[in-house]
Enzyme design. Structure first.
Site, PDB file in Angstrom:
ATOM      1  N   ASP A 178      62.941  83.408  75.823  1.00  0.00           N
ATOM      2  CA  ASP A 178      63.741  82.246  75.437  1.00  0.00           C
ATOM      3  C   ASP A 178      63.605  81.911  73.953  1.00  0.00           C
ATOM      4  O   ASP A 178      63.903  80.789  73.551  1.00  0.00           O
ATOM      5  CB  ASP A 178      63.322  81.026  76.262  1.00  0.00           C
ATOM      6  N   HIS A 184      56.915  79.312  81.535  1.00  0.00           N
ATOM      7  CA  HIS A 184      57.874  78.530  82.323  1.00  0.00           C
ATOM      8  C   HIS A 184      58.146  79.183  83.674  1.00  0.00           C
ATOM      9  O   HIS A 184      58.259  80.400  83.779  1.00  0.00           O
ATOM     10  CB  HIS A 184      59.177  78.341  81.542  1.00  0.00           C
ATOM     11  N   HIS A 242      56.489  84.028  78.651  1.00  0.00           N
ATOM     12  CA  HIS A 242      55.905  82.691  78.506  1.00  0.00           C
ATOM     13  C   HIS A 242      55.773  82.048  79.878  1.00  0.00           C
ATOM     14  O   HIS A 242      56.187  82.609  80.879  1.00  0.00           O
ATOM     15  CB  HIS A 242      56.730  81.823  77.550  1.00  0.00           C
ATOM     16  N   ASP A 279      60.636  79.505  85.677  1.00  0.00           N
ATOM     17  CA  ASP A 279      61.794  80.369  85.915  1.00  0.00           C
ATOM     18  C   ASP A 279      61.586  81.772  85.334  1.00  0.00           C
ATOM     19  O   ASP A 279      62.443  82.643  85.496  1.00  0.00           O
ATOM     20  CB  ASP A 279      63.087  79.743  85.393  1.00  0.00           C
ATOM     21  N   HIS A 280      60.429  81.997  84.708  1.00  0.00           N
ATOM     22  CA  HIS A 280      60.062  83.323  84.201  1.00  0.00           C
ATOM     23  C   HIS A 280      58.845  83.905  84.924  1.00  0.00           C
ATOM     24  O   HIS A 280      58.573  85.091  84.787  1.00  0.00           O
ATOM     25  CB  HIS A 280      59.771  83.247  82.704  1.00  0.00           C
ATOM     26  N   HIS A 330      59.628  77.794  71.190  1.00  0.00           N
ATOM     27  CA  HIS A 330      60.069  77.310  72.502  1.00  0.00           C
ATOM     28  C   HIS A 330      58.853  76.841  73.295  1.00  0.00           C
ATOM     29  O   HIS A 330      58.832  75.734  73.842  1.00  0.00           O
ATOM     30  CB  HIS A 330      60.799  78.440  73.221  1.00  0.00           C
ATOM     31  N   HIS A 360      68.644  84.443  79.330  1.00  0.00           N
ATOM     32  CA  HIS A 360      69.620  83.509  79.913  1.00  0.00           C
ATOM     33  C   HIS A 360      71.039  83.852  79.466  1.00  0.00           C
ATOM     34  O   HIS A 360      71.257  84.369  78.367  1.00  0.00           O
ATOM     35  CB  HIS A 360      69.316  82.068  79.504  1.00  0.00           C
TER      36      HIS A 360
END
Length: 260
Positions: free
Chosen positions: A134, A57, A55, A59-60, A111, A172
């Site tokens: 996530d 975001h 996805h 941090d990915h 999410h 995570h």
């Protein structure tokens, strides 16, 4: 069969790396940071052969640009133009061959609306593997940033229908906090109590608490248990207006977790 290992990133992210045991060509899932990936590649003399994204975001996705700057490699990901660098757009029920294994793409909105997961029968130790980003965590699920409780329920139900020995490679290290909440929901769940003790031991030794297995999650994860009497009762106690349907129970306990 794949060899799968975590690359820690940021404070609590895992970038998953996989390859066949006889190959130095590796793939990574959700590289939010290029630096730790490059360090592992260099120390093990691996070649980065491709990237999988679940996805949008940052941090990915934040490491895509640097990792592909000097490499002509495929980048698989959801149909979202905001993710820069995707070369192979994937949709629900697509099948792609990566590292000699067939991966099925599962749309898992909740999410985020673009969220996808990658499932293969040919994981480590002959166990199926799920790279779920996530959507599903050990003992928890992702926050509903864009999707609805109904979307998340259907996404989790879809994952729950996979084989019980599927290994859950989430993105995570949230396990201790998730299990603390899970105990608030189901304080009498013996399997959950046992897992809390096991996770505490792993954390004391600075060991990852992932992957989990789907069979374990069905026993301990309240977000996969929103049809169970104790979880329904906990949701009703928290919000007497709940109608006790699995979707509404998930809505209530997700909102509870957000403020736990």
């Amino acid at each position: 069969m794949l060899t799968i290992s975590p690359i820690p990133a940021f404070d609590d992210n895992y970038i998953w790396m996989f390859h066949t045991p006889d190959s130095q060509d590796v793939f990574v899932v959700d590289p939010g940071d290029a630096r730790p990936v490059e360090e592992v590649l260099k120390s093990h003399m691996f070649n980065l052969a491709g990237i999988l994204i679940t996805h949008h975001h940052f941090d990915h996705t934040g490491g895509i640009g640097e990792l592909t700057r000097s490499r002509n490699i495929p980048v698989y990901g959801p149909d979202n133009q905001s993710i820069k660098g995707i070369t192979h757009t994937l949709r629900d029920n697509d099948t792609v061959e990566i590292s000699g294994c067939h991966f099925k793409v599962l749309a898992t909105p909740g999410h985020t609306l673009d969220h996808i997961a990658y499932f293969t029968d040919a994981g480590e130790g002959k166990n199926p593997a799920l790279f779920c980003g996530d959507t599903l965590f050990v003992g928890g699920c992702g926050r509903l940033f864009e999707g609805t409780a109904e979307e998340m329920y259907h996404s989790l139900s879809r994952l729950a229908s996979l084989p019980g020995n599927t290994r859950i490679y989430c993105a995570h290290e949230y396990t201790q906090a998730n299990l603390k909440f899970a105990l608030a929901v189901e304080p009498h769940n013996q399997k959950l109590q046992e897992q809390v003790m096991h996770v505490a031991e792993l954390c004391s030794e600075n060991q990852p608490t992932v992957p989990s297995t789907l069979r374990q999650e069905l026993d301990i994860n309240p977000f996969l248990r929103s049809d169970q009497p104790e979880v329904i009762q906990a949701a009703s106690d928290r919000d007497p207006s709940t109608n006790a349907s699995p979707v509404d129970v998930l809505r209530v306990i997700r909102a509870w977790k957000d403020n736990f």
